[in-house]
Write a protein that holds these residues in place. Sequence first.
Motif, PDB file in Angstrom:
ATOM      1  N   LEU A  38      63.439  23.302  -2.577  1.00 46.77           N
ATOM      2  CA  LEU A  38      63.352  22.230  -3.566  1.00 46.77           C
ATOM      3  C   LEU A  38      64.638  21.405  -3.551  1.00 46.77           C
ATOM      4  O   LEU A  38      65.728  21.938  -3.331  1.00 46.77           O
ATOM      5  CB  LEU A  38      63.136  22.809  -4.956  1.00 46.77           C
ATOM      6  CG  LEU A  38      61.797  23.498  -5.230  1.00 46.77           C
ATOM      7  CD1 LEU A  38      61.777  24.038  -6.656  1.00 46.77           C
ATOM      8  CD2 LEU A  38      60.639  22.548  -5.002  1.00 46.77           C
ATOM      9  N   PRO A  39      64.534  20.100  -3.833  1.00 46.35           N
ATOM     10  CA  PRO A  39      65.753  19.272  -3.909  1.00 46.35           C
ATOM     11  C   PRO A  39      66.708  19.784  -4.978  1.00 46.35           C
ATOM     12  O   PRO A  39      66.289  20.385  -5.979  1.00 46.35           O
ATOM     13  CB  PRO A  39      65.205  17.885  -4.274  1.00 46.35           C
ATOM     14  CG  PRO A  39      63.768  17.900  -3.856  1.00 46.35           C
ATOM     15  CD  PRO A  39      63.311  19.314  -4.039  1.00 46.35           C
ATOM     16  N   VAL A  58      66.612  13.573  11.564  1.00 46.77           N
ATOM     17  CA  VAL A  58      65.185  13.818  11.659  1.00 46.77           C
ATOM     18  C   VAL A  58      64.950  15.313  11.443  1.00 46.77           C
ATOM     19  O   VAL A  58      65.361  16.123  12.262  1.00 46.77           O
ATOM     20  CB  VAL A  58      64.616  13.384  13.026  1.00 46.77           C
ATOM     21  CG1 VAL A  58      63.127  13.671  13.094  1.00 46.77           C
ATOM     22  CG2 VAL A  58      64.905  11.913  13.272  1.00 46.77           C
ATOM     23  N   PRO A  59      64.351  15.674  10.350  1.00 45.00           N
ATOM     24  CA  PRO A  59      64.177  17.107  10.063  1.00 45.00           C
ATOM     25  C   PRO A  59      63.371  17.808  11.153  1.00 45.00           C
ATOM     26  O   PRO A  59      62.366  17.294  11.637  1.00 45.00           O
ATOM     27  CB  PRO A  59      63.420  17.101   8.728  1.00 45.00           C
ATOM     28  CG  PRO A  59      63.683  15.755   8.132  1.00 45.00           C
ATOM     29  CD  PRO A  59      63.798  14.832   9.292  1.00 45.00           C
ATOM     30  N   GLU A  60      63.830  19.002  11.543  1.00 41.02           N
ATOM     31  CA  GLU A  60      63.077  19.780  12.521  1.00 41.02           C
ATOM     32  C   GLU A  60      61.898  20.483  11.875  1.00 41.02           C
ATOM     33  O   GLU A  60      60.924  20.794  12.530  1.00 41.02           O
ATOM     34  CB  GLU A  60      64.010  20.807  13.176  1.00 41.02           C
ATOM     35  CG  GLU A  60      65.130  20.176  14.006  1.00 41.02           C
ATOM     36  CD  GLU A  60      65.998  21.220  14.658  1.00 41.02           C
ATOM     37  OE1 GLU A  60      65.734  22.421  14.436  1.00 41.02           O
ATOM     38  OE2 GLU A  60      66.934  20.866  15.386  1.00 41.02           O
ATOM     39  N   TYR A  61      61.983  20.741  10.596  1.00 35.84           N
ATOM     40  CA  TYR A  61      60.929  21.460   9.888  1.00 35.84           C
ATOM     41  C   TYR A  61      60.400  20.617   8.728  1.00 35.84           C
ATOM     42  O   TYR A  61      59.217  20.295   8.669  1.00 35.84           O
ATOM     43  CB  TYR A  61      61.483  22.791   9.383  1.00 35.84           C
ATOM     44  CG  TYR A  61      60.460  23.678   8.710  1.00 35.84           C
ATOM     45  CD1 TYR A  61      59.333  24.122   9.395  1.00 35.84           C
ATOM     46  CD2 TYR A  61      60.622  24.076   7.386  1.00 35.84           C
ATOM     47  CE1 TYR A  61      58.394  24.934   8.777  1.00 35.84           C
ATOM     48  CE2 TYR A  61      59.704  24.899   6.768  1.00 35.84           C
ATOM     49  CZ  TYR A  61      58.585  25.318   7.462  1.00 35.84           C
ATOM     50  OH  TYR A  61      57.665  26.127   6.845  1.00 35.84           O
ATOM     51  N   GLY A  62      61.291  20.249   7.815  1.00 36.20           N
ATOM     52  CA  GLY A  62      60.911  19.366   6.723  1.00 36.20           C
ATOM     53  C   GLY A  62      59.721  19.877   5.945  1.00 36.20           C
ATOM     54  O   GLY A  62      59.653  21.040   5.564  1.00 36.20           O
ATOM     55  N   ASP A  63      58.739  18.991   5.718  1.00 35.21           N
ATOM     56  CA  ASP A  63      57.549  19.367   4.956  1.00 35.21           C
ATOM     57  C   ASP A  63      56.336  19.610   5.840  1.00 35.21           C
ATOM     58  O   ASP A  63      55.210  19.643   5.356  1.00 35.21           O
ATOM     59  CB  ASP A  63      57.235  18.309   3.902  1.00 35.21           C
ATOM     60  CG  ASP A  63      56.981  16.933   4.518  1.00 35.21           C
ATOM     61  OD1 ASP A  63      57.085  16.804   5.756  1.00 35.21           O
ATOM     62  OD2 ASP A  63      56.680  15.995   3.756  1.00 35.21           O
ATOM     63  N   ARG A  64      56.568  19.801   7.134  1.00 42.06           N
ATOM     64  CA  ARG A  64      55.437  20.072   8.025  1.00 42.06           C
ATOM     65  C   ARG A  64      54.831  21.438   7.714  1.00 42.06           C
ATOM     66  O   ARG A  64      55.544  22.409   7.506  1.00 42.06           O
ATOM     67  CB  ARG A  64      55.886  20.028   9.486  1.00 42.06           C
ATOM     68  CG  ARG A  64      56.257  18.616   9.969  1.00 42.06           C
ATOM     69  CD  ARG A  64      56.493  18.609  11.468  1.00 42.06           C
ATOM     70  NE  ARG A  64      57.607  19.477  11.840  1.00 42.06           N
ATOM     71  CZ  ARG A  64      57.817  19.928  13.076  1.00 42.06           C
ATOM     72  NH1 ARG A  64      56.956  19.630  14.035  1.00 42.06           N
ATOM     73  NH2 ARG A  64      58.860  20.679  13.339  1.00 42.06           N
ATOM     74  N   ILE A  74      69.577  25.757   3.233  1.00 40.70           N
ATOM     75  CA  ILE A  74      68.690  24.676   3.645  1.00 40.70           C
ATOM     76  C   ILE A  74      69.408  23.354   3.423  1.00 40.70           C
ATOM     77  O   ILE A  74      69.806  23.048   2.283  1.00 40.70           O
ATOM     78  CB  ILE A  74      67.367  24.699   2.851  1.00 40.70           C
ATOM     79  CG1 ILE A  74      66.689  26.069   2.981  1.00 40.70           C
ATOM     80  CG2 ILE A  74      66.449  23.580   3.305  1.00 40.70           C
ATOM     81  CD1 ILE A  74      66.340  26.471   4.394  1.00 40.70           C
ATOM     82  N   PRO A  75      69.610  22.534   4.461  1.00 44.95           N
ATOM     83  CA  PRO A  75      70.309  21.258   4.274  1.00 44.95           C
ATOM     84  C   PRO A  75      69.494  20.295   3.416  1.00 44.95           C
ATOM     85  O   PRO A  75      68.274  20.407   3.320  1.00 44.95           O
ATOM     86  CB  PRO A  75      70.482  20.736   5.707  1.00 44.95           C
ATOM     87  CG  PRO A  75      69.463  21.454   6.520  1.00 44.95           C
ATOM     88  CD  PRO A  75      69.230  22.772   5.863  1.00 44.95           C
ATOM     89  N   ASP A  76      70.165  19.338   2.809  1.00 41.65           N
ATOM     90  CA  ASP A  76      69.496  18.382   1.928  1.00 41.65           C
ATOM     91  C   ASP A  76      68.389  17.621   2.643  1.00 41.65           C
ATOM     92  O   ASP A  76      67.375  17.273   2.035  1.00 41.65           O
ATOM     93  CB  ASP A  76      70.508  17.398   1.344  1.00 41.65           C
ATOM     94  CG  ASP A  76      71.427  18.058   0.325  1.00 41.65           C
ATOM     95  OD1 ASP A  76      71.052  19.133  -0.188  1.00 41.65           O
ATOM     96  OD2 ASP A  76      72.511  17.519   0.046  1.00 41.65           O
ATOM     97  N   ALA A  77      68.571  17.347   3.937  1.00 39.02           N
ATOM     98  CA  ALA A  77      67.565  16.593   4.690  1.00 39.02           C
ATOM     99  C   ALA A  77      66.254  17.352   4.818  1.00 39.02           C
ATOM    100  O   ALA A  77      65.206  16.734   5.059  1.00 39.02           O
ATOM    101  CB  ALA A  77      68.101  16.244   6.080  1.00 39.02           C
ATOM    102  N   GLU A  78      66.306  18.669   4.666  1.00 38.85           N
ATOM    103  CA  GLU A  78      65.104  19.493   4.779  1.00 38.85           C
ATOM    104  C   GLU A  78      64.453  19.775   3.424  1.00 38.85           C
ATOM    105  O   GLU A  78      63.372  20.348   3.365  1.00 38.85           O
ATOM    106  CB  GLU A  78      65.457  20.836   5.431  1.00 38.85           C
ATOM    107  CG  GLU A  78      65.984  20.740   6.848  1.00 38.85           C
ATOM    108  CD  GLU A  78      64.869  20.632   7.866  1.00 38.85           C
ATOM    109  OE1 GLU A  78      63.804  21.242   7.639  1.00 38.85           O
ATOM    110  OE2 GLU A  78      65.053  19.940   8.865  1.00 38.85           O
TER     111      GLU A  78
END
Length: 475
Positions: free
Chosen positions: A238-239, A13-19, A31-35
């Motif tokens: 970016l991915p 579960v991303p802590e930051y992600g796209d929020r 930056i990990p792939d999940a983020e």
Amino acid sequence: MTTAPASSATTIVPEYGDRVIAVETAGSEPIPDAERHGSPLQLLWTWASPNIEFATVYIGVISVLFFGLDFWQATAAILLGTVLGALTQGVLSLDGPRFGVPQMVIGRFSFGFLGNILPSGVNGLVAGVGWFAVNSVSAAFALNTLTGLRPLPSLLLVVAAEILIGFIGHNFVHVFEKYAFPALAVVFLLAGVWTFKDAHLGGGGSGGGVGGFLLAVSTAWGYAAGWNPYAADYSRYLPRTANRFRTVLFPALGLFLSVAVVAVIGAASATIVAPKDATPTAAFTGHLPGWLGDLVLLAIILGAISANALNIYSGAISITALGLKLPAWLGRSTLVVVSGVAGTAAAWASLLDAGSAYEAFLLIIAYWVAPWLGVILVERWLQSRTATGEELAWRLGDRSYTNWPGLAALLIGVAVSVPLFSNQEKYVGWVPEHYPSFGDITPLVGFVVSAGLYAALRRLTPGAAPVPAAPETAR
């Protein structure tokens, strides 16, 4: 009884992600792939909005008023300098999705872990203090002209907004630039139409000659390429699978169009006579009708905030890229505040003589960015021929990794450039002093010397930049 799939138990579960409304916690680490999220298109407005502002207008103004060019000569110089700086912006943006780290961390390839402290520290000062001060001053003048509020309170209001955006972090910066872009574009295009209606395009110029042209090219290039040390900062989320062509195209296009159009409007405005006692922003808006002049002043404020959101964010990121073991409380967001305070002090000190201070600052940027860029681009070319992606990723975090040819080439490129320094109040190099027609060829010489020297040293001393073997846990 059934058991849940293993993947559901290990879902990250991303802590930051796209929020957007969340304070970013990442600093200089990958930056990990999940983020990872977003698309290259967001780089278009992220690099366009910060340049639709008064600091960009002033590139055109000084090309005519300070460097003695007429409108068409200034336009040619602006286009040439800007396109060169925009192209490298696109190329460097590719490394964001590839490595997931800020631009100055990627510099460890070229200078080694410890050697990279020098360019990272310089960029932290230039971005978080120098550029922050320049743009804050123009916004403060605009607010002063618009409301009559005194310059210092105007400055404090502006920097508070800039620090807040940088404090929140990456996602909020992108979204702010996205929504600022259409408002800034519409207002400045309207101002451009009105300016060209009143401008004397056949006039201007006081015989700047080749020297003035080269000064204008260096200034435009210094402004555009001044963003190069930030390039991967805004593409690193970016991915990895992001389209490479678009990752190059959108930042280059956003940077080129915004700088070129706004600076050319500035050159046109410089052919219109302004009152002698007018502030720089009041001089630019003085010929406009009242309603449009007020809109432009608002846009100048918004544009300066857009630019400084990036400057203060990347300034703080550059400090984290030093690799120092800082206390936990002194993270990226805290460093934004520290940089903001220092930048505010520098802005306050330059309120009385903003024009000449900005001219000198633009040239100083070009003086150090050109040698740095020469080394960085040669290293990118060498990487494509030698090391694997796994080896490169390991090299970024290896504190024992050294690359003395990179640092040597950078320092020698800067040193060789010193006799070429031009148009500085406190120091003019031997060459422009004796041959003023040369103008300012410092960036070109610095780039060529550092790039050529680094390529030669790496070829002659291949052992200077060994690729460490990755441990079993990293393979």
